[in-house]
Enzyme design. Structure first.
Site, mmCIF file in Angstrom:
data_model
loop_
_atom_site.group_PDB
_atom_site.id
_atom_site.type_symbol
_atom_site.label_atom_id
_atom_site.label_comp_id
_atom_site.label_asym_id
_atom_site.label_seq_id
_atom_site.Cartn_x
_atom_site.Cartn_y
_atom_site.Cartn_z
ATOM 1 N N ASP A 16 0.881 -1.170 0.000
ATOM 2 C CA ASP A 16 0.000 0.000 0.000
ATOM 3 C C ASP A 16 0.919 1.220 0.000
ATOM 4 O O ASP A 16 1.384 1.647 1.052
ATOM 5 C CB ASP A 16 -0.896 -0.018 1.241
ATOM 6 C CG ASP A 16 -1.830 1.177 1.296
ATOM 7 O OD1 ASP A 16 -2.264 1.640 0.224
ATOM 8 O OD2 ASP A 16 -2.123 1.650 2.403
ATOM 9 N N ASP A 55 -2.834 1.182 7.000
ATOM 10 C CA ASP A 55 -1.919 0.859 5.899
ATOM 11 C C ASP A 55 -1.501 -0.612 5.948
ATOM 12 O O ASP A 55 -1.296 -1.246 4.911
ATOM 13 C CB ASP A 55 -0.664 1.743 5.979
ATOM 14 C CG ASP A 55 -1.002 3.201 6.194
ATOM 15 O OD1 ASP A 55 -1.056 3.949 5.209
ATOM 16 O OD2 ASP A 55 -1.210 3.579 7.363
ATOM 17 N N GLU A 112 -1.147 -1.284 -4.876
ATOM 18 C CA GLU A 112 -2.368 -0.529 -5.116
ATOM 19 C C GLU A 112 -2.140 0.441 -6.278
ATOM 20 O O GLU A 112 -1.149 1.172 -6.301
ATOM 21 C CB GLU A 112 -2.795 0.255 -3.877
ATOM 22 C CG GLU A 112 -4.100 1.016 -4.076
ATOM 23 C CD GLU A 112 -4.584 1.695 -2.824
ATOM 24 O OE1 GLU A 112 -4.511 2.942 -2.769
ATOM 25 O OE2 GLU A 112 -5.026 0.988 -1.898
#
Length: 200
Positions: free
Chosen positions: A9, A143, A70
């Site tokens: 992430d 996160d 991501e």
């Protein structure tokens, strides 16, 4: 047989990194999770170096078969987008240096894979990540949970672990289940279905 996936992430201040092993039956096991940090008052090049060293350490220690990141998406906050894009580039480079295949997944795709709904909020994603991995608590900060969700999403969505894709259970005679419909809608566009509360 299981496959090891490292999810990232990306973020310049906080970068979540999660590693999971996923079996052919879609059972996922936590291997490691961390949140790499860099102070906003450091020069940009030093911040990138700090995060890259942390990513290198995780990649080399756990030797994943796949990397999931991501996908950068548009936001009003340009500085946040830039930091996310910069760390994504670092992660892509490090994976390429190790010959690892990389997949980019949108937030809606990850949410749909983990919760069945592409508009789930962070609390719902975290709760489902904890449930899928059999954890007593939701990984913190968000996160960390997001990175684990990315790794699980990749294995489930691509069938990388040798199992079947999400929505493997047979659809009812009348058509797709609500979760399968949400999954397809999330893949078709960034417009997400209406969120619903998770059922325990």
């Amino acid at each position: 047989m299981s496959v090891r996936v490292l999810g990232i992430d990306p973020g310049l201040t906080r970068c979540g990194v999660g590693v999971v092993d996923v079996a052919g039956n879609r059972t996922a096991t936590l291997v490691d999770v961390a949140v790499l940090r860099s102070a906003p008052d450091l020069p940009l090049e030093q911040r990138l170096l700090l995060i890259s060293r942390g990513l290198e350490e995780m990649l080399d220690r756990h030797k994943p078969a796949f990397v999931a990141i991501e996908r950068v998406f548009a936001q009003n906050n340009v500085s946040t987008v830039m930091g996310t894009a910069q760390i994504s580039g670092v992660a892509l480079l490090l994976a390429a240096q190790r010959g690892l295949p990389v997949s980019l997944h949108t937030p809606s795709e990850v949410k749909a894979a983990i919760t069945g709904y592409g508009s789930a909020d962070k609390a719902q994603v975290g709760a489902m990540v904890a449930r899928v991995l059999g954890l007593s608590e939701v990984p913190r900060p968000a996160d960390a949970a997001d990175a684990l969700a990315l790794a699980i999403c990749h294995a489930w969505r691509t069938g990388a672990s040798g199992g079947t894709l999400p929505g493997a259970p047979a659809a009812p005679a009348g058509g797709l289940t609500p979760a399968q419909k949400a999954w397809r809608a999330a893949e078709r566009s960034s417009v997400s279905p209406v969120p619903r509360s998770l059922k325990r």
